[in-house]
Design a protein around this motif. Structure first.
Motif, mmCIF file in Angstrom:
data_model
loop_
_atom_site.group_PDB
_atom_site.id
_atom_site.type_symbol
_atom_site.label_atom_id
_atom_site.label_comp_id
_atom_site.label_asym_id
_atom_site.label_seq_id
_atom_site.Cartn_x
_atom_site.Cartn_y
_atom_site.Cartn_z
ATOM 1 N N SER A 9 -52.134 -79.089 -31.424
ATOM 2 C CA SER A 9 -52.679 -78.907 -32.774
ATOM 3 C C SER A 9 -53.877 -79.823 -33.009
ATOM 4 O O SER A 9 -54.838 -79.441 -33.687
ATOM 5 C CB SER A 9 -51.595 -79.160 -33.828
ATOM 6 O OG SER A 9 -51.294 -80.552 -33.951
ATOM 7 N N ILE A 10 -53.855 -81.023 -32.431
ATOM 8 C CA ILE A 10 -54.996 -81.938 -32.529
ATOM 9 C C ILE A 10 -56.205 -81.353 -31.808
ATOM 10 O O ILE A 10 -57.339 -81.376 -32.325
ATOM 11 C CB ILE A 10 -54.629 -83.313 -31.952
ATOM 12 C CG1 ILE A 10 -53.565 -83.991 -32.827
ATOM 13 C CG2 ILE A 10 -55.868 -84.206 -31.831
ATOM 14 C CD1 ILE A 10 -52.978 -85.242 -32.205
ATOM 15 N N VAL A 11 -55.982 -80.831 -30.600
ATOM 16 C CA VAL A 11 -57.086 -80.234 -29.831
ATOM 17 C C VAL A 11 -57.740 -79.113 -30.630
ATOM 18 O O VAL A 11 -58.975 -79.022 -30.716
ATOM 19 C CB VAL A 11 -56.570 -79.717 -28.473
ATOM 20 C CG1 VAL A 11 -57.657 -78.914 -27.758
ATOM 21 C CG2 VAL A 11 -56.125 -80.885 -27.600
ATOM 22 N N ARG A 12 -56.926 -78.249 -31.230
ATOM 23 C CA ARG A 12 -57.483 -77.134 -32.015
ATOM 24 C C ARG A 12 -58.256 -77.653 -33.220
ATOM 25 O O ARG A 12 -59.337 -77.142 -33.545
ATOM 26 C CB ARG A 12 -56.357 -76.202 -32.464
ATOM 27 C CG ARG A 12 -55.713 -75.418 -31.326
ATOM 28 C CD ARG A 12 -54.826 -74.303 -31.878
ATOM 29 N NE ARG A 12 -53.726 -74.816 -32.674
ATOM 30 C CZ ARG A 12 -52.540 -75.162 -32.183
ATOM 31 N NH1 ARG A 12 -52.305 -75.057 -30.877
ATOM 32 N NH2 ARG A 12 -51.577 -75.599 -32.985
ATOM 33 N N ARG A 13 -57.724 -78.655 -33.889
ATOM 34 C CA ARG A 13 -58.373 -79.156 -35.104
ATOM 35 C C ARG A 13 -59.753 -79.734 -34.807
ATOM 36 O O ARG A 13 -60.680 -79.605 -35.614
ATOM 37 C CB ARG A 13 -57.486 -80.221 -35.757
ATOM 38 C CG ARG A 13 -58.026 -80.757 -37.085
ATOM 39 C CD ARG A 13 -57.095 -81.803 -37.661
ATOM 40 N NE ARG A 13 -55.802 -81.247 -37.983
ATOM 41 C CZ ARG A 13 -55.484 -80.649 -39.141
ATOM 42 N NH1 ARG A 13 -56.421 -80.530 -40.079
ATOM 43 N NH2 ARG A 13 -54.276 -80.194 -39.357
ATOM 44 N N ALA A 15 -61.680 -79.032 -32.097
ATOM 45 C CA ALA A 15 -62.422 -78.246 -31.094
ATOM 46 C C ALA A 15 -63.858 -77.965 -31.504
ATOM 47 O O ALA A 15 -64.745 -77.864 -30.645
ATOM 48 C CB ALA A 15 -61.690 -76.935 -30.825
ATOM 49 N N ALA A 16 -64.110 -77.838 -32.801
ATOM 50 C CA ALA A 16 -65.454 -77.471 -33.245
ATOM 51 C C ALA A 16 -66.410 -78.666 -33.329
ATOM 52 O O ALA A 16 -67.619 -78.482 -33.504
ATOM 53 C CB ALA A 16 -65.386 -76.779 -34.609
ATOM 54 N N PHE A 22 -68.573 -86.206 -23.651
ATOM 55 C CA PHE A 22 -67.256 -86.551 -23.121
ATOM 56 C C PHE A 22 -66.498 -85.315 -22.657
ATOM 57 O O PHE A 22 -66.617 -84.234 -23.240
ATOM 58 C CB PHE A 22 -66.409 -87.241 -24.200
ATOM 59 C CG PHE A 22 -66.774 -88.669 -24.443
ATOM 60 C CD1 PHE A 22 -66.116 -89.688 -23.773
ATOM 61 C CD2 PHE A 22 -67.770 -89.000 -25.357
ATOM 62 C CE1 PHE A 22 -66.446 -91.009 -24.009
ATOM 63 C CE2 PHE A 22 -68.109 -90.322 -25.594
ATOM 64 C CZ PHE A 22 -67.445 -91.337 -24.915
ATOM 65 N N GLU A 23 -65.699 -85.504 -21.612
ATOM 66 C CA GLU A 23 -64.678 -84.539 -21.220
ATOM 67 C C GLU A 23 -63.365 -85.160 -21.658
ATOM 68 O O GLU A 23 -62.953 -86.179 -21.122
ATOM 69 C CB GLU A 23 -64.718 -84.331 -19.708
ATOM 70 C CG GLU A 23 -63.749 -83.299 -19.190
ATOM 71 C CD GLU A 23 -63.835 -83.136 -17.688
ATOM 72 O OE1 GLU A 23 -62.794 -82.816 -17.077
ATOM 73 O OE2 GLU A 23 -64.929 -83.338 -17.116
ATOM 74 N N GLY A 24 -62.738 -84.550 -22.650
ATOM 75 C CA GLY A 24 -61.688 -85.258 -23.358
ATOM 76 C C GLY A 24 -60.273 -84.881 -23.014
ATOM 77 O O GLY A 24 -59.881 -84.879 -21.850
#
Length: 315
Positions: A9-13, A15-16, A22-24
């Protein structure tokens, strides 16, 4: 809520938002290419009293070493060399200056061993329990950085050491047996820093990570990121003395390296590793195209609902 559902859910939030080079999220470290063929690696870990350690079972010196060791292990898992850390501490009332100084002695010992600078951090008061946060920075040639996403069908799966000692040691500690050799191993993990750098430089090594939550959970991270499957032979898992097979597969906090390597060059890799480090790489399975994890016992599939440590699971 599960740990990895929350992370997703953090990645989706976010993403924009711009990545700013960085490659996170998704590997043991975030990666920042520097444009000169090298990259910086960044990782952070928390240790919380009552979750990751019991103060009455762990000396301050051991805790200082462990707080650093688990972060150095992440850098090693990416094929990098650790160069610096930031340390933040939240200490409750009643923690003495002597305890704090002993903690820093342990942290300094391991920092000195690997030539790692302490460059900053923070201190504050805690209302309940000790909390430790370490951010570690590493460096690597870009070509040597190992990711979880690079496993390929046909790769041999290796672990770089025996498993289960830490999980068995935790079991001793929770039973009140603080003085056993296994309990000491749990409190004193040894990051495979030199091994990680050496494996990072080997082209036949594809994916790599460290075993923090247990083979049964951590191998799935490689499978998910690489969009592959695996067969793991139970009889080939190297079980540490004093541990059992399930603890070796699920116990966690062994901090040995887990890697996949080109199947046509795996034997040569293992021989070169033994010559360099004096110990074996243990082949435990193969990467497949099946998009599932299959446990085998003497080549026969066995249904096992085995998982490693889950941080948000109620216990």
């Amino acid at each position: 809520m599960t740990e990895f559902g929350f992370i997703d859910s953090i990645v989706r939030r976010f993403a924009a938002l711009p990545a700013n080079g960085f490659e996170g999220i998704g590997d043991d470290c975030a990666i920042l290419p520097l444009g000169d063929g090298t990259a910086l690696l960044f990782t952070a870990d928390l240790l919380t009293e009552g979750v990751h350690f019991l103060r009455e079972a762990t000396s301050a010196r051991e805790l200082g070493r462990k707080a650093l060791a688990v972060n150095l292990s992440d850098v090693a898992a990416m094929g990098g060399r650790p160069v610096a850390t930031l340390l933040s501490l939240a200490l409750p009332e009643g923690v003495s200056e002597a305890w704090a100084q002993e903690f820093m002695e342990g942290y300094h010992e391991l920092s000195e061993r690997y030539g790692v600078a302490l460059i900053g951090g923070d201190t504050t008061r805690s209302s309940a329990g000790i909390t430790i946060n370490v951010t570690a920075l590493g460096r690597a040639d870009e070509a040597h950085v190992k990711r979880r996403s690079d496993a390929r069908p046909g790769d041999v799966i290796f672990v770089a050491g025996e498993l289960g000692a830490s999980g068995a040691g935790l079991r001793d500690i929770l039973a009140g047996h603080y003085g056993t050799p296994l309990a000491a191993q749990h409190r004193n993990p040894a990051p495979q820093v030199e091994e990680g750098q050496w494996l990072g430089a080997r082209r036949e090594v594809h994916a790599m990570m460290d075993l923090s939550d247990g083979l049964a959970s951590d191998i799935r991270h490689i499978l998910d990121r690489s969009e592959v499957g695996a067969q793991v032979e139970l009889t080939r898992i190297p079980v540490a003395e004093g541990a059992d097979l399930q603890t070796a597969a699920c116990g966690g906090e062994d901090y040995k390296l887990l890697l996949t390597a080109d199947g046509t060059r795996a034997e040569a890799l293992a021989a070169a590793y033994r010559e360099r480090f004096g110990g074996p790489l243990y082949p435990v399975g193969r990467i497949t195209t099946a998009h599932e994890l299959v446990w085998l016992r003497n080549g026969t599939p066995e249904t096992l609902d085995w998982h490693g440590f889950e941080h948000f699971k109620k216990r």
